[in-house]
Write an enzyme that holds these catalytic residues in place. Structure first.
Site, PDB file in Angstrom:
ATOM      1  N   LYS A 159       0.799  -1.222   0.000  1.00  0.00           N
ATOM      2  CA  LYS A 159       0.000   0.000   0.000  1.00  0.00           C
ATOM      3  C   LYS A 159       0.832   1.273   0.000  1.00  0.00           C
ATOM      4  CE  LYS A 159      -4.086  -1.875  -0.005  1.00  0.00           C
ATOM      5  NZ  LYS A 159      -5.212  -1.479  -0.828  1.00  0.00           N
TER       6      LYS A 159
HETATM    7  C1  LIG Z   1      -2.783  -7.259   3.615  1.00  0.00           C
HETATM    8  C2  LIG Z   1      -3.484  -6.899   2.363  1.00  0.00           C
HETATM    9  N1  LIG Z   1      -3.512  -7.772   1.360  1.00  0.00           N
HETATM   10  C3  LIG Z   1      -4.159  -7.504   0.207  1.00  0.00           C
HETATM   11  C4  LIG Z   1      -4.834  -6.331   0.017  1.00  0.00           C
HETATM   12  C5  LIG Z   1      -5.618  -6.134  -1.253  1.00  0.00           C
HETATM   13  O1  LIG Z   1      -5.122  -5.156  -2.068  1.00  0.00           O
HETATM   14  P1  LIG Z   1      -6.093  -4.244  -2.915  1.00  0.00           P
HETATM   15  O2  LIG Z   1      -6.739  -3.280  -1.977  1.00  0.00           O
HETATM   16  O3  LIG Z   1      -5.175  -3.548  -3.869  1.00  0.00           O
HETATM   17  O4  LIG Z   1      -7.096  -5.091  -3.593  1.00  0.00           O
HETATM   18  C6  LIG Z   1      -4.820  -5.400   1.037  1.00  0.00           C
HETATM   19  C7  LIG Z   1      -5.578  -4.160   0.918  1.00  0.00           C
HETATM   20  O5  LIG Z   1      -5.863  -3.464   1.884  1.00  0.00           O
HETATM   21  C8  LIG Z   1      -4.120  -5.671   2.235  1.00  0.00           C
HETATM   22  O6  LIG Z   1      -4.097  -4.808   3.264  1.00  0.00           O
END
Ligand SMILES: Cc1ncc(COP(=O)(O)O)c(C=O)c1O
Length: 465
Positions: A54
């Protein structure tokens, strides 16, 4: 370890934000899953400076908001997050001098919440088990705080095209370059959908034969929506960061070719297997992505290449994915039959702590407060003398007595009931009817078992066999 060639070293940077992106890619060892014959590549997104994928969107959304004038000098960022976007934004805010409020649901790990506070952010914790329309839902709370705060900007990652664009411009181009353009399948879960949509869109343009596969937790609405375009009511699940209860606009269903569903248990156990078998210490959604990737890869030929991302770092889940007590209390590990369970099966593996009679009372007070092992056994020459007398310690502190030079041998009382780990578990429940806690002896060591511990750990017992 080899010396990095000078041409590949990172130049000295003036800002932590230069360290965002450019993450390593590691091949999963052959044989990790004997049924998988093809190549599996892992993009280690937890190597970003705040520990997750992120950071990329946090930096990109802030830069775009600065450009468009939505975020001004001295302004406040307000965002709802399952933790990682909050951490990324808190880091970006600290590096660029913005104030920040992060709104986070209470199901997220305490480590993540503490880390966000560590960057100096204001944190608002909201109940996780409320519907999306409830005014206490974390998205609603963030929107309200942003609307009511002068100079506030709400990135709204779920619906912000710059979220998806960050992955299109940065994550996808890195993956494509690291793979020399040879990538046959890409697998990833969606929370906001930014990752899979940005990378998926890039791959559809540059590697049109590449299949893009989504992953959803049991209880999320996204996989069903992708298949039917129908929005069902969601349920609850424990894996953090992925899955949704509404359809985010950052999620582009048109670039996804297939969808798999994975449960919490498989996600957590896979993350633990990855750590132990490869040394790669990643979070629950990494185990979730990998569990889906391997299930999918079992049907692929040996010359295929599958890529997935490991979104965040394992240290954010020491109290959950990597905590045997948490897994046992929530039945992610095999339960134990109520017919044969012993007191040892109910005991927690949290650090046992003991005091020696020659420790100072100050040390005893600190151990009792910080280690949360209560009562604290007091031992001398391998013999149990009793337990630390918390009542007396409170009295000493109340009267301003100097406890630094007083020894624990002056501050203990007789031990309550002492049980043995091998006794049937019912002996503990009977004893705890009349006592708040008991000591449990295992050879020469002692641990405590409180009524509170019992409340959690009785869920481990399987009464059906
Ligand atoms: C630990 C974790 N994995 C995967 C994701 C998924 O990513 P995306 O929000 O880009 O779909 C997030 C999103 O908050 C996350 O915090």
């Amino acid at each position: 370890m080899e010396v990095t060639p000078i041409s590949k070293l990172q130049p000295i940077s003036s800002n932590i934000l230069d360290a965002v992106g450019n993450t390593p890619m590691v091949r999963l060892p052959a044989g990790f899953d004997p049924e998988v014959k093809c190549e599996v590549l892992l993009k280690l997104e937890f190597m970003n400076p705040s520990g997750s994928i992120k950071d990329r969107i946090a930096l990109h959304m802030v830069r775009q908001a600065e450009k468009s004038g939505k975020l001004k000098k001295g302004g406040r960022i307000v965002e709802c997050s399952s933790g990682n976007t909050g951490a990324g934004l808190a880091m970006v805010a600290a590096a660029l001098g913005y104030d920040i409020t992060v709104v986070i649901p209470d199901k997220m790990s305490s480590e993540k919440i503490a880390a966000i506070r560590g960057w100096g952010a204001d944190v608002v914790v909201t109940p996780a088990n409320v519907g999306i329309e409830d005014r206490m839902h974390y998205t609603k709370v963030a929107g309200r705080i942003a609307a009511e705060t002068e100079g506030a900007w709400w990135p709204d990652q779920y619906h912000n095209p710059d979220n998806t664009d960050a992955h299109y411009q940065f994550t996808a181009t890195e993956i494509f370059a690291q793979c020399d353009g040879k990538i046959d399948h890409f697998v990833a879960g969606a929370g906001t959908g930014g990752t899979i949509s940005g990378i998926g869109r890039y791959l559809k343009e540059h590697a049109p034969n590449c299949k893009v596969v989504g992953v959803d937790p049991v209880g999320s609405v996204l996989a069903h929506y992708w298949k039917t375009r129908e929005l069902i009511e969601g349920g609850s699940y424990a894996v953090e960061g992925v899955g949704e209860e509404e359809v985010p606009r950052a999620w582009d269903v048109s670039v996804i070719d297939d969808y798999l569903v994975v449960n919490d248990q498989d996600s957590f156990l896979m993350a633990r297997k990855l750590a132990r078998a490869t040394g790669i210490f990643a979070g629950g959604s990494s185990g979730f992505n990998l569990a889906a990737t391997l299930r999918y890869a079992r049907n692929l030929p040996a010359d295929a290449r599958v890529v997935t991302v490991l979104p965040d770092y394992g240290k954010a889940y020491l109290s959950k994915v990597y905590n045997d007590d948490y897994l046992r209390d929530n039945n992610y590990l095999d339960g134990v039959s109520a017919n044969s369970a012993t007191i040892g099966d109910l005991c927690s593996i949290k650090n046992t702590a003991t005091l020696s009679a020659n420790d100072t009372v100050t040390w005893g007070i600190r151990q009792a407060g910080e280690r949360q092992v209560r009562p604290l056994p007091v031992i001398e020459n391998d013999i149990l003398l009793g337990i630390f007398d918390e009542g007396k310690a409170i009295q000493l502190l109340t009267t301003g007595t100097d406890t630094t030079s007083m020894l624990v041998r002056e501050c203990y009382i007789d031990a309550p009931i002492v049980l043995d780990v091998a006794q049937p578990w019912q002996d503990a429940t009977a004893a705890l009817n009349n006592h708040d806690s008991v000591l449990v002896k295992d050879g020469n060591s002692y641990s405590s078992l409180s009524r509170n511990d019992l409340l959690r750990s009785l869920t481990r017992l399987n009464h059906k066999n």
